[in-house]
Motif scaffolding. Structure first.
Motif, PDB file in Angstrom:
ATOM      1  N   VAL A 175       0.854  -1.185   0.000  1.00  0.00           N
ATOM      2  CA  VAL A 175       0.000   0.000   0.000  1.00  0.00           C
ATOM      3  C   VAL A 175       0.891   1.236   0.000  1.00  0.00           C
ATOM      4  O   VAL A 175       1.710   1.422   0.907  1.00  0.00           O
ATOM      5  N   ASN A 176       0.732   2.068  -1.023  1.00  0.00           N
ATOM      6  CA  ASN A 176       1.595   3.234  -1.180  1.00  0.00           C
ATOM      7  C   ASN A 176       1.001   4.517  -0.617  1.00  0.00           C
ATOM      8  O   ASN A 176       1.730   5.450  -0.292  1.00  0.00           O
ATOM      9  N   HIS A 177      -0.318   4.578  -0.517  1.00  0.00           N
ATOM     10  CA  HIS A 177      -0.946   5.786   0.036  1.00  0.00           C
ATOM     11  C   HIS A 177      -2.362   5.467   0.488  1.00  0.00           C
ATOM     12  O   HIS A 177      -3.043   4.634  -0.107  1.00  0.00           O
ATOM     13  N   THR A 178      -2.790   6.144   1.552  1.00  0.00           N
ATOM     14  CA  THR A 178      -4.135   5.978   2.103  1.00  0.00           C
ATOM     15  C   THR A 178      -4.664   7.351   2.506  1.00  0.00           C
ATOM     16  O   THR A 178      -3.917   8.159   3.062  1.00  0.00           O
ATOM     17  N   SER A 179      -5.942   7.613   2.209  1.00  0.00           N
ATOM     18  CA  SER A 179      -6.573   8.864   2.629  1.00  0.00           C
ATOM     19  C   SER A 179      -7.931   8.571   3.249  1.00  0.00           C
ATOM     20  O   SER A 179      -8.705   7.771   2.713  1.00  0.00           O
ATOM     21  N   LEU A 180      -8.211   9.242   4.359  1.00  0.00           N
ATOM     22  CA  LEU A 180      -9.475   9.067   5.064  1.00  0.00           C
ATOM     23  C   LEU A 180     -10.456  10.157   4.657  1.00  0.00           C
ATOM     24  O   LEU A 180     -10.094  11.346   4.600  1.00  0.00           O
ATOM     25  N   SER A 181     -11.692   9.760   4.385  1.00  0.00           N
ATOM     26  CA  SER A 181     -12.722  10.721   3.972  1.00  0.00           C
ATOM     27  C   SER A 181     -13.019  11.713   5.092  1.00  0.00           C
ATOM     28  O   SER A 181     -12.811  11.424   6.275  1.00  0.00           O
ATOM     29  N   PRO A 182     -13.521  12.904   4.749  1.00  0.00           N
ATOM     30  CA  PRO A 182     -13.804  13.922   5.775  1.00  0.00           C
ATOM     31  C   PRO A 182     -14.755  13.456   6.876  1.00  0.00           C
ATOM     32  O   PRO A 182     -14.635  13.902   8.012  1.00  0.00           O
ATOM     33  N   ASP A 183     -15.672  12.544   6.549  1.00  0.00           N
ATOM     34  CA  ASP A 183     -16.590  12.049   7.584  1.00  0.00           C
ATOM     35  C   ASP A 183     -16.011  10.875   8.376  1.00  0.00           C
ATOM     36  O   ASP A 183     -16.644  10.355   9.299  1.00  0.00           O
ATOM     37  N   GLY A 184     -14.785  10.466   8.018  1.00  0.00           N
ATOM     38  CA  GLY A 184     -14.096   9.415   8.756  1.00  0.00           C
ATOM     39  C   GLY A 184     -14.565   8.005   8.480  1.00  0.00           C
ATOM     40  O   GLY A 184     -14.124   7.064   9.137  1.00  0.00           O
ATOM     41  N   LYS A 185     -15.433   7.815   7.497  1.00  0.00           N
ATOM     42  CA  LYS A 185     -16.027   6.497   7.274  1.00  0.00           C
ATOM     43  C   LYS A 185     -15.334   5.663   6.196  1.00  0.00           C
ATOM     44  O   LYS A 185     -15.455   4.441   6.196  1.00  0.00           O
ATOM     45  N   THR A 186     -14.621   6.318   5.284  1.00  0.00           N
ATOM     46  CA  THR A 186     -14.115   5.606   4.108  1.00  0.00           C
ATOM     47  C   THR A 186     -12.643   5.896   3.865  1.00  0.00           C
ATOM     48  O   THR A 186     -12.200   7.037   3.977  1.00  0.00           O
ATOM     49  N   LEU A 187     -11.910   4.862   3.515  1.00  0.00           N
ATOM     50  CA  LEU A 187     -10.492   4.996   3.181  1.00  0.00           C
ATOM     51  C   LEU A 187     -10.271   4.742   1.690  1.00  0.00           C
ATOM     52  O   LEU A 187     -10.832   3.804   1.124  1.00  0.00           O
ATOM     53  N   ILE A 188      -9.453   5.600   1.071  1.00  0.00           N
ATOM     54  CA  ILE A 188      -8.925   5.304  -0.258  1.00  0.00           C
ATOM     55  C   ILE A 188      -7.643   4.506  -0.041  1.00  0.00           C
ATOM     56  O   ILE A 188      -6.772   4.922   0.735  1.00  0.00           O
ATOM     57  N   ILE A 189      -7.510   3.365  -0.711  1.00  0.00           N
ATOM     58  CA  ILE A 189      -6.307   2.538  -0.615  1.00  0.00           C
ATOM     59  C   ILE A 189      -5.721   2.402  -2.016  1.00  0.00           C
ATOM     60  O   ILE A 189      -6.379   1.879  -2.920  1.00  0.00           O
ATOM     61  N   VAL A 190      -4.484   2.883  -2.214  1.00  0.00           N
ATOM     62  CA  VAL A 190      -3.826   2.701  -3.513  1.00  0.00           C
ATOM     63  C   VAL A 190      -2.434   2.135  -3.289  1.00  0.00           C
ATOM     64  O   VAL A 190      -1.797   2.373  -2.263  1.00  0.00           O
ATOM     65  N   GLY A 191      -1.949   1.368  -4.270  1.00  0.00           N
ATOM     66  CA  GLY A 191      -0.633   0.763  -4.118  1.00  0.00           C
ATOM     67  C   GLY A 191      -0.171   0.068  -5.372  1.00  0.00           C
ATOM     68  O   GLY A 191      -0.423   0.534  -6.483  1.00  0.00           O
ATOM     69  N   ASP A 192       0.508  -1.061  -5.186  1.00  0.00           N
ATOM     70  CA  ASP A 192       1.135  -1.768  -6.300  1.00  0.00           C
ATOM     71  C   ASP A 192       0.125  -2.613  -7.076  1.00  0.00           C
ATOM     72  O   ASP A 192       0.282  -3.833  -7.225  1.00  0.00           O
ATOM     73  N   ASP A 193      -0.891  -1.969  -7.560  1.00  0.00           N
ATOM     74  CA  ASP A 193      -1.905  -2.595  -8.395  1.00  0.00           C
ATOM     75  C   ASP A 193      -2.610  -1.465  -9.143  1.00  0.00           C
ATOM     76  O   ASP A 193      -2.857  -0.413  -8.545  1.00  0.00           O
ATOM     77  N   PRO A 194      -2.925  -1.644 -10.426  1.00  0.00           N
ATOM     78  CA  PRO A 194      -3.621  -0.579 -11.153  1.00  0.00           C
ATOM     79  C   PRO A 194      -4.978  -0.219 -10.546  1.00  0.00           C
ATOM     80  O   PRO A 194      -5.442   0.911 -10.683  1.00  0.00           O
ATOM     81  N   GLU A 195      -5.607  -1.179  -9.876  1.00  0.00           N
ATOM     82  CA  GLU A 195      -6.895  -0.905  -9.247  1.00  0.00           C
ATOM     83  C   GLU A 195      -6.690  -0.326  -7.852  1.00  0.00           C
ATOM     84  O   GLU A 195      -5.876  -0.820  -7.078  1.00  0.00           O
ATOM     85  N   GLY A 196      -7.447   0.709  -7.551  1.00  0.00           N
ATOM     86  CA  GLY A 196      -7.489   1.213  -6.194  1.00  0.00           C
ATOM     87  C   GLY A 196      -8.695   0.642  -5.487  1.00  0.00           C
ATOM     88  O   GLY A 196      -9.522  -0.054  -6.089  1.00  0.00           O
ATOM     89  N   LEU A 197      -8.817   0.921  -4.193  1.00  0.00           N
ATOM     90  CA  LEU A 197      -9.944   0.409  -3.415  1.00  0.00           C
ATOM     91  C   LEU A 197     -10.531   1.513  -2.547  1.00  0.00           C
ATOM     92  O   LEU A 197      -9.812   2.393  -2.061  1.00  0.00           O
ATOM     93  N   LEU A 198     -11.834   1.449  -2.353  1.00  0.00           N
ATOM     94  CA  LEU A 198     -12.495   2.209  -1.304  1.00  0.00           C
ATOM     95  C   LEU A 198     -12.904   1.190  -0.252  1.00  0.00           C
ATOM     96  O   LEU A 198     -13.547   0.183  -0.575  1.00  0.00           O
ATOM     97  N   VAL A 199     -12.509   1.413   1.001  1.00  0.00           N
ATOM     98  CA  VAL A 199     -12.820   0.442   2.043  1.00  0.00           C
ATOM     99  C   VAL A 199     -13.463   1.133   3.243  1.00  0.00           C
ATOM    100  O   VAL A 199     -13.258   2.333   3.477  1.00  0.00           O
ATOM    101  N   ASP A 200     -14.210   0.376   3.990  1.00  0.00           N
ATOM    102  CA  ASP A 200     -14.814   0.866   5.219  1.00  0.00           C
ATOM    103  C   ASP A 200     -13.716   1.068   6.264  1.00  0.00           C
ATOM    104  O   ASP A 200     -12.927   0.157   6.529  1.00  0.00           O
TER     105      ASP A 200
END
Length: 447
Positions: free
Chosen positions: A280-305
């Protein structure tokens, strides 16, 4: 980034430096040159006569190069050198031809906007990089206060008093002066800082061996030291500090072992640990604190709880690995930056495809920042270019900041009034400072 890819990348980085040196030698250029082995008259002149000075806004308005590069004394014009850089800079890719693959999807933008005006280039602040893919090493906590990495030191720079001071020196032993359960009281020795984050009064530095060093700026010494993992592939790729709903300070660390870990700095302990199938190369938390953006060594990113770590949605569109992400303050849209030379804008109300793909000039998008009022978004390439987009125009209008040198990081001040860009170069390393353009332009002339 995997361990083998890291080795390959470092070898390629060395090749780039040699190629840059050849360009400099042929063209009497300046990039990445040390005075001791310089063949350039200008480098020798500047060092020997101590004539390297800051550049002010008034000097820039009169035509002086913002970095103080004396093009009139070089055997190449700025325009010619820019063209050479555009043609010869090699973007690092994990997936071959990813930049070409993404190009056809990029929107055409209207350049020429001026949202932030040049204020000063501070040459006494040397901003440095240890890992060529990780460029989050500059953080502003006010329009005058900025923190950055300079070799083995975390430095504070005041653009108001034009003074710098050392906050932490990691060349020797760093150990906590407070006792907390789980804190490594023996600390760390000779930490290689790969990433940095500073918000309000909390500073967190992440290291190549999974180290995390936490310091409150209003307290003496270091408060907390911990190691996220003892895995061989342990590098801390990114740290993001945030405030919880209760007002407590937390941070989330992204690591090469596929782990995303959150830490509660009120209790000084890890509060969550999620595992993903790739670094995982970078993670950002949404302003409401509920959702994380997960990006890394894969072309697909993820939104996770953010509480369970369960995947909400995949992000399809990028062609290479991603190293940057950021939420718009409205919590509805967000951005991801990739080695395919694009930044993609997404809307959580329809994640089937990105809303827009914004193209860089020469390389990966390694850092993304929104202003706190949501009006502007900046994306930084590995070198030479920072792009500032007018969000209200649908990212149609942009300001392109054009200079020379590797970018160690960039940061808007919390009040949006300043933008700082760290430039890493052996001769022209510095901190570029910009001020938000006022509605009444005569106010900009006071700098």
């Amino acid at each position: 980034m995997s361990h083998q890819q890291e080795n390959d990348a470092n070898e390629m980085e060395e090749e780039y430096e040699m190629e840059d040196a050849e360009v400099d030698m042929d063209d009497d250029g300046f990039h990445d040159r040390d005075a001791s082995d310089s063949d350039s008259d200008v480098d020798t002149y500047d060092y020997m006569s101590n004539r390297i000075h800051d550049t002010t806004a008034s000097q820039a308005r009169k035509g002086k190069d913002i970095q103080g590069i004396p093009w009139e004394r070089l055997s190449i014009t700025r325009e010619k050198y820019r063209q050479t850089r555009l043609e010869q800079y090699k973007n690092y890719e994990n997936i071959p031809q990813s930049g070409e693959g993404s190009e056809k999807e990029c929107k055409t933008t209207e350049k020429g906007g001026v949202y932030y005006v040049f204020r000063r280039n501070s040459r006494s602040v040397k901003s440095t990089i240890l890992h060529f893919q990780l460029r989050n090493l500059v953080w502003a906590t006010s329009k005058h206060d900025v923190y950055l990495m300079s070799h083995f030191s975390v430095m504070h720079w005041s653009s108001l008093t034009r003074t710098k001071s050392e906050v932490i020196n990691v060349s020797g032993r760093v150990a906590p002066c407070e006792k907390h359960p789980g804190s490594l009281l023996e600390g760390f020795t000779q930490t290689q800082v790969s990433t940095l984050a500073v918000k309000d009064n909390l500073l967190v530095a992440g290291g190549f061996q999974g180290e995390l060093i936490c310091k409150y700026l209003d307290r003496p010494g270091v408060s907390y030291c911990t190691r996220t993992t003892y895995d061989e592939n342990a590098i801390t790729n990114a740290v993001e500090i945030y405030t919880s709903g209760s007002g407590a300070m937390h941070f989330v660390a992204s690591n090469n072992d596929g782990g995303v870990r959150t830490f509660d700095m009120e209790k000084f302990q890890q509060s969550n640990h999620f595992c993903f199938p790739w670094p995982v190369n970078h993670t950002s938390l949404s302003p409401d604190g509920k959702t994380l953006i997960i990006v890394g060594d894969d072309p697909e990113g993820l939104l996770v709880d953010s509480r369970s770590g369960k995947t909400i949605s995949s992000l399809h569109g990028h062609f290479d690995y991603s190293f940057a992400s950021s939420w718009h303050p409205n919590g509805l849209t967000f951005a991801t930056g990739n080695q395919d030379k694009t930044c993609r804008i997404w809307d959580i109300r329809n994640l089937s495809k990105s809303v827009a793909a914004l193209k860089g000039n020469i390389g990966a998008i390694r850092s993304i920042r929104y202003t706190s009022d949501g009006k502007f978004m900046a994306m930084a390439e590995p070198a030479d270019f920072v792009h500032i987009f007018d969000v209200g125009s649908g990212y149609q209008k942009e300001q392109e900041i054009d200079f020379f040198g590797e970018i160690s990081g960039m940061s808007f001040s919390p009040d949006t009034q300043s933008l700082f860009v760290g430039v890493w170069d052996r001769t022209y390393g510095s901190l570029l400072e910009f001020s938000r353009r006022n509605e009444y332009s005569y106010l900009d002339a006071i700098f």
